[in-house]
Each structure stands twice: as structure tokens, then as C-alpha cells.
Design a protein around this motif. Structure first.
Motif, PDB file in Angstrom:
ATOM      1  N   GLU A  92      -0.225  -0.926   1.707  1.00  0.00           N
ATOM      2  CA  GLU A  92       1.225  -0.434   2.096  1.00  0.00           C
ATOM      3  C   GLU A  92       0.890   1.190   1.977  1.00  0.00           C
ATOM      4  N   VAL A 123      -2.618  -3.507  -1.877  1.00  0.00           N
ATOM      5  CA  VAL A 123      -1.440  -4.205  -2.750  1.00  0.00           C
ATOM      6  C   VAL A 123      -1.986  -5.774  -2.745  1.00  0.00           C
ATOM      7  N   ARG A 147       5.458  -5.805  -2.134  1.00  0.00           N
ATOM      8  CA  ARG A 147       6.243  -5.425  -3.540  1.00  0.00           C
ATOM      9  C   ARG A 147       7.718  -5.427  -2.700  1.00  0.00           C
ATOM     10  N   ASP A 148       8.430  -6.035  -3.600  1.00  0.00           N
ATOM     11  CA  ASP A 148      10.175  -6.170  -3.236  1.00  0.00           C
ATOM     12  C   ASP A 148      10.890  -5.029  -3.532  1.00  0.00           C
ATOM     13  N   HIS A 203      12.826  -4.716  -6.670  1.00  0.00           N
ATOM     14  CA  HIS A 203      12.130  -5.219  -7.918  1.00  0.00           C
ATOM     15  C   HIS A 203      12.221  -3.957  -8.715  1.00  0.00           C
ATOM     16  N   GLU A 211      11.975  -6.602 -16.424  1.00  0.00           N
ATOM     17  CA  GLU A 211      11.435  -6.868 -15.094  1.00  0.00           C
ATOM     18  C   GLU A 211      12.325  -7.742 -14.217  1.00  0.00           C
ATOM     19  N   CYS A 223      -0.676  -8.847 -10.815  1.00  0.00           N
ATOM     20  CA  CYS A 223       0.610  -8.605 -10.422  1.00  0.00           C
ATOM     21  C   CYS A 223       0.795  -7.349  -9.554  1.00  0.00           C
ATOM     22  N   PRO A 224       1.283  -7.363  -8.278  1.00  0.00           N
ATOM     23  CA  PRO A 224       1.559  -6.093  -7.481  1.00  0.00           C
ATOM     24  C   PRO A 224       2.209  -5.041  -8.404  1.00  0.00           C
ATOM     25  N   TYR A 225       3.058  -5.327  -9.263  1.00  0.00           N
ATOM     26  CA  TYR A 225       3.828  -4.262  -9.857  1.00  0.00           C
ATOM     27  C   TYR A 225       3.284  -3.730 -11.137  1.00  0.00           C
ATOM     28  N   ARG A 271      -0.540  -0.521 -13.706  1.00  0.00           N
ATOM     29  CA  ARG A 271      -0.270   0.480 -12.566  1.00  0.00           C
ATOM     30  C   ARG A 271       0.897   1.419 -13.254  1.00  0.00           C
TER      31      ARG A 271
END
Length: 274
Positions: free
Chosen positions: A137, A142, A147-148, A151, A182, A210-212, A239
Motif C-alpha cells: 500500500e 502489508v 488494512r481496513d 479499523h 481494537e 497482524c497488519p495493524y 507498528r
């Protein structure tokens, strides 16, 4: 995940509306523009690169990126005989992707003629996230899934009194947790190592991404005469949105006896995401 999973508005544990939701909560589709430039690679080659992305939210599923067909290197795609049918979207056709000496079977799909009432998916191609090598992204790689945009992560220092008991044995107690709120998930209580009985922890080889939040390391807990596998995790290099929980330890609410400010917390019925 926040719109359609967990406690999101269209998820199985979502809240109540003051109007009738004509699309059943059991299956909602929401197709929207994404302002992010997205790239996907296989074998070191860029297979698709777009600044005109679409993002599909679907009840019970993670969000999916759809590329405009013009932004996909279709010469790298080979149509197969494989098809599937979705009662909400229509019939999907598939392609195998060959790039950089690698082959990903049936890794791309599209809905050439989506059902009436379905989002306008025609002219767009999606890829299975885990069958491709790398996703970006903008210029940041990612992991796991897109990633939403709905979110959110809030890691807040707290003075709540938190006690964690495993098999009847007190394993952690603190009045200085960092609580991670979260979207769609239960609060997670991250505890300083000094407030955890680390002699009861057994290092595990497990990890998750976790992408976040980043890459998590795990420990099992030996307490009450038993060993509970992979009960504790930590993000050693989180992150940016989760920096406050870096190095702290967290226990699965679902698998321990958790007490907050003297109140026993109900265990969620199933194990949620970390």
C-alpha cells in the motif's frame, strides 16, 4: 474487518439499528473506492499496480482489493476452467498467474457478469492474498490482508487493577496496564513484564502477523500443574499505531480468568484475533 466481522455494524455481534436493514445482516456487500496506490508481486515481478483501487467488504470475510482490469498485467494471467458461484455476487472465473519463474494456480478471479443487485464488480480482478508474494500500500509492504480503513487501534495507559489467573494460580497482577482497544475485538490488557511471573512462562516457537500491530512472539504458561500452550503474546517491534504495547505481555481473555477492578470478566465464546 470492522464493518463485517466481530462487533462491526454488519458483523454477527453488531449493534442494533433504528431501521430495518433490508440486506440481511447475514450477508452485506459494500464496494468502495480506495485512495491508496496498491501493488502486488509474484516472483519479483509486479503483476498489478493501481491508483484506482476498489475495496469489497463482505459479511464474515476480510476486505478484498479489486484492481481495474486495465491496471493488471493480463499477459501474466492464464485463464483456467475453474469457476465458482457466489449466491450474492454471481459466477467467478479464474486465472493462474505466472511471473518471475513462479506459478500461482487459480490465484486471480473476477465476476464478468455480477448478479443484479450485487456491487459493480465487472471489469475488476482480485487476487488471493496468500498466493502472491508481496503486497504494497503506497511504498509500505502489508501482511495478511488489506488494512481496513474503518479499523482503529487505541493503546491507552490505564490505572485499572488487572489480575490474571491460570488454572487457579495468579500469573500476573498490575495497576499500570496499557489497554488496547481494537475495532471489532475485545479489549486487550498489556502488562509490564515486571508485573508478570515470568518464571511460569515457557518460550514458544509460534508467531503471528497482524497488519495493524506487527509480528507477535508467544509463550506458553505452566501453572496449576498444567501447561497451557501459546497463552501469552508480545509485539517486540510493533507498528506505529501499537507502539505503546511494545514489549508488554498480553493474555488471551478467552483462556484465562481475568479480573478488572475486582470484577470477573466473562470469557468470549470463541478465541478472537490477537
Amino acid at each position: 474487518m470492522s464493518l463485517t466481522i466481530g462487533t462491526g455494524p454488519f458483523g454477527p455481534r453488531g449493534g442494533a439499528f433504528n431501521f430495518e436493514v433490508k440486506a440481511p445482516r447475514g450477508h452485506v456487500l459494500y464496494f468502495e473506492d480506495s485512495p491508496r496506490r496498491v501493488r502486488v508481486e509474484l516472483g519479483g515481478e509486479t503483476v498489478a499496480d493501481s491508483r484506482r483501487m476498489k475495496l469489497l467488504h463482505e459479511t464474515g470475510l476480510l476486505p478484498v482489493y479489486y484492481f481495474p482490469e486495465e491496471d493488471v498485467r493480463t499477459e501474466l494471467l492464464e485463464r483456467t476452467d475453474h469457476t465458482t458461484r457466489c449466491p450474492f455476487k454471481g459466477e467467478a472465473v479464474y486465472w493462474t498467474v505466472r511471473a518471475g519463474g513462479r506459478t500461482a494456480e487459480n490465484a486471480a478471479w473476477a465476476y464478468p457478469e455480477p448478479l443484479e443487485g450485487a456491487p459493480p464488480l465487472g471489469g475488476h480482478i482480485a487476487f488471493y492474498w496468500d498466493r502472491m508474494d508481496r503486497w504494497f500500500e503506497e511504498d509500505e509492504e502489508v501482511d495478511v490482508h488489506p488494512r481496513d480503513p474503518y479499523h482503529r487501534i487505541d493503546a491507552l495507559p490505564s490505572s485499572r487493577h488487572v489480575r490474571v489467573t491460570v488454572n487457579g494460580e495468579l500469573v500476573a497482577e498490575t495497576r499500570r496496564p496499557v489497554i488496547l482497544f481494537e475495532t471489532g475485538l475485545p479489549p486487550r490488557y498489556y502488562i509490564p513484564r515486571e508485573d508478570v511471573r515470568e518464571e511460569l512462562l515457557v518460550p514458544s516457537e509460534s508467531s503471528s502477523v497482524c497488519p495493524y500491530k506487527g509480528v507477535a512472539s508467544y509463550w506458553s504458561v505452566r501453572a496449576g500443574g498444567e501447561t497451557v500452550e501459546d497463552l501469552v503474546w508480545s509485539y517486540p517491534e510493533p507498528r506505529r499505531d501499537a507502539e505503546r504495547v511494545g514489549g508488554l505481555l498480553c493474555f488471551f481473555n478467552e483462556r484465562v480468568d481475568l479480573e478488572v477492578d475486582g470484577e470477573r470478566q466473562e470469557r468470549p465464546e470463541t478465541q478472537w484475533s490477537r
